[in-house]
Design a protein around this motif. Structure first.
Motif, short mmCIF file in Angstrom:
data_model
loop_
_atom_site.label_atom_id
_atom_site.label_comp_id
_atom_site.label_asym_id
_atom_site.label_seq_id
_atom_site.Cartn_x
_atom_site.Cartn_y
_atom_site.Cartn_z
N GLN A 65 0.83 -1.22 0.00
CA GLN A 65 0.00 0.00 0.00
C GLN A 65 0.86 1.26 0.00
O GLN A 65 0.53 2.24 -0.65
CB GLN A 65 -0.99 -0.02 1.18
CG GLN A 65 -0.39 -0.11 2.58
CD GLN A 65 -0.06 1.24 3.18
OE1 GLN A 65 -0.33 2.28 2.58
NE2 GLN A 65 0.53 1.24 4.36
N LEU A 140 -5.80 1.55 -2.25
CA LEU A 140 -6.92 1.40 -1.32
C LEU A 140 -7.18 -0.07 -0.99
O LEU A 140 -7.44 -0.41 0.18
CB LEU A 140 -8.17 2.04 -1.90
CG LEU A 140 -8.15 3.58 -2.00
CD1 LEU A 140 -9.40 4.08 -2.72
CD2 LEU A 140 -8.03 4.21 -0.62
N LEU A 141 -7.09 -0.95 -1.99
CA LEU A 141 -7.30 -2.37 -1.74
C LEU A 141 -6.19 -2.94 -0.85
O LEU A 141 -6.46 -3.75 0.04
CB LEU A 141 -7.36 -3.12 -3.07
CG LEU A 141 -8.63 -2.89 -3.91
CD1 LEU A 141 -8.49 -3.55 -5.28
CD2 LEU A 141 -9.87 -3.40 -3.20
N SER A 142 -4.96 -2.52 -1.09
CA SER A 142 -3.84 -2.98 -0.26
C SER A 142 -3.96 -2.47 1.16
O SER A 142 -3.67 -3.19 2.13
CB SER A 142 -2.51 -2.52 -0.87
OG SER A 142 -2.32 -3.03 -2.16
N TRP A 143 -4.39 -1.22 1.30
CA TRP A 143 -4.58 -0.64 2.63
C TRP A 143 -5.70 -1.35 3.38
O TRP A 143 -5.60 -1.62 4.58
CB TRP A 143 -4.86 0.85 2.51
CG TRP A 143 -4.50 1.64 3.73
CD1 TRP A 143 -3.67 1.25 4.74
CD2 TRP A 143 -4.95 2.95 4.08
NE1 TRP A 143 -3.57 2.25 5.69
CE2 TRP A 143 -4.34 3.30 5.30
CE3 TRP A 143 -5.79 3.87 3.45
CZ2 TRP A 143 -4.56 4.52 5.92
CZ3 TRP A 143 -6.01 5.09 4.08
CH2 TRP A 143 -5.40 5.42 5.29
N LEU A 144 -6.78 -1.69 2.65
CA LEU A 144 -7.86 -2.46 3.26
C LEU A 144 -7.38 -3.83 3.69
O LEU A 144 -7.69 -4.31 4.80
CB LEU A 144 -9.03 -2.58 2.27
CG LEU A 144 -10.23 -3.40 2.75
CD1 LEU A 144 -10.86 -2.78 3.99
CD2 LEU A 144 -11.27 -3.53 1.63
N GLN A 146 -4.36 -4.66 4.45
CA GLN A 146 -3.50 -4.46 5.62
C GLN A 146 -4.32 -4.33 6.89
O GLN A 146 -3.99 -4.92 7.92
CB GLN A 146 -2.63 -3.22 5.45
CG GLN A 146 -1.76 -2.92 6.67
CD GLN A 146 -1.20 -1.51 6.68
OE1 GLN A 146 -1.17 -0.85 5.65
NE2 GLN A 146 -0.75 -1.05 7.84
N SER A 147 -5.40 -3.57 6.82
CA SER A 147 -6.22 -3.35 8.01
C SER A 147 -6.91 -4.63 8.47
O SER A 147 -7.01 -4.91 9.67
CB SER A 147 -7.26 -2.26 7.75
OG SER A 147 -8.25 -2.69 6.83
N ILE A 148 -7.38 -5.45 7.50
CA ILE A 148 -8.06 -6.70 7.86
C ILE A 148 -7.08 -7.73 8.41
O ILE A 148 -7.31 -8.32 9.47
CB ILE A 148 -8.80 -7.26 6.62
CG1 ILE A 148 -9.94 -6.32 6.21
CG2 ILE A 148 -9.35 -8.65 6.91
CD1 ILE A 148 -10.59 -6.68 4.89
N TRP A 168 -12.82 -3.81 13.79
CA TRP A 168 -12.05 -3.27 12.66
C TRP A 168 -11.83 -1.77 12.83
O TRP A 168 -10.73 -1.27 12.64
CB TRP A 168 -12.77 -3.56 11.34
CG TRP A 168 -12.03 -3.04 10.15
CD1 TRP A 168 -10.96 -3.61 9.52
CD2 TRP A 168 -12.28 -1.81 9.45
NE1 TRP A 168 -10.52 -2.82 8.47
CE2 TRP A 168 -11.32 -1.72 8.40
CE3 TRP A 168 -13.21 -0.79 9.58
CZ2 TRP A 168 -11.29 -0.64 7.52
CZ3 TRP A 168 -13.18 0.28 8.71
CH2 TRP A 168 -12.23 0.36 7.68
N VAL A 172 -8.19 0.18 13.09
CA VAL A 172 -7.69 1.21 12.17
C VAL A 172 -7.48 2.55 12.87
O VAL A 172 -6.85 3.45 12.29
CB VAL A 172 -8.61 1.39 10.94
CG1 VAL A 172 -8.66 0.12 10.11
CG2 VAL A 172 -10.00 1.83 11.36
N THR A 181 1.68 1.81 9.31
CA THR A 181 1.42 2.59 8.11
C THR A 181 2.42 3.71 7.91
O THR A 181 3.05 3.83 6.85
CB THR A 181 -0.01 3.17 8.16
OG1 THR A 181 -0.96 2.09 8.20
CG2 THR A 181 -0.28 4.04 6.94
#
Length: 224
Positions: A65, A140-144, A146-148, A168, A172, A181
């Motif tokens: 990300q 955005l998909l990579s950041w999501l 990462q968060s999951i 969740w 975050v 991050t």
């Protein structure tokens, strides 16, 4: 085959070392993870289980990300922002989106231009921004991801310490998420800034990322 390798050498080279780096990360990460498991009196994982684990996923996603954020910001920032003397900058009089003639779109497109560059309306509007759209989407998909994955890994640690897991949204907004991050973001921003400035004074003969070796320091937007 020789022609294919020559014409696609850059992508093949980086694709190969990407796979090698991921493999090395998996081996080293599994060894470290299993050392921690043994210290805690738990069963070590197999390579398959580790590759499917949240620990491996979050380590990969947090790096991806930040890389795609770096390119997203760089692509968009260089539309409007200039750096005198840098090969990473456009020429000083070309700030902005430039004219249709400069960009070879609409009536100025050639026979070899992509179909959507010759079109107008929404297709041209989307295609004109397609690179930043793609980079932004992957970021955005990579950041999501990462968060999951980070939440799963964090909660596993919480449960091992007999602490309550977090939601969740709770993760975050946690220090763990933002520490992961921001430590990646700052390194990417440093690298971009260093490249833009170093390219003013330093050269690499034959590289399009550098000005010609004999170009003046204040020459802007030249490629060697």
């Amino acid at each position: 085959m020789t022609r294919f390798l020559r014409e696609n050498g850059l992508s093949l080279f980086f694709g190969t070392i990407l796979v090698m780096a991921l493999a090395g990360q998996a081996v080293a990460g599994l060894a470290e993870f299993n050392d921690q498991q043994l210290v805690a009196g738990l069963q070590p994982l197999t390579m398959r289980d580790y590759l499917l684990s949240s620990d491996f996923a979050v380590d990969v996603a947090e790096n991806w990300q930040s890389e795609f954020l770096q390119f997203l910001l760089y692509i968009y920032a260089t539309v409007w922002l200039l750096q005198r003397g840098s090969s990473e900058s456009k020429e000083l009089d070309r700030r902005g989106h430039e004219s249709d003639q400069d960009q070879l779109v609409g009536p100025h497109a050639t026979d070899r231009s992509p179909a959507w560059a010759r079109a107008g309306g929404w297709r041209l509007a989307i295609y004109s921004r397609s690179l930043s759209i793609m980079m932004g989407s992957i970021f955005l998909l990579s950041w999501l991801a990462q968060s999951i994955a980070g939440r799963a890994s964090y909660n596993a640690q919480q449960l091992s310490q007999y602490s309550d897991p977090v939601s969740w949204l709770g993760y975050v907004s946690s220090a763990d998420f933002w520490s992961r991050t921001l430590q990646n973001w700052q390194s990417e921003f440093l690298a971009v800034a260093a490249m833009a400035v170093f390219a003013i004074y330093l050269r690499q003969r034959g590289s399009p990322e550098s000005k010609p070796v004999g170009a003046p320091h204040d020459s802007t937007g030249l490629e060697g």
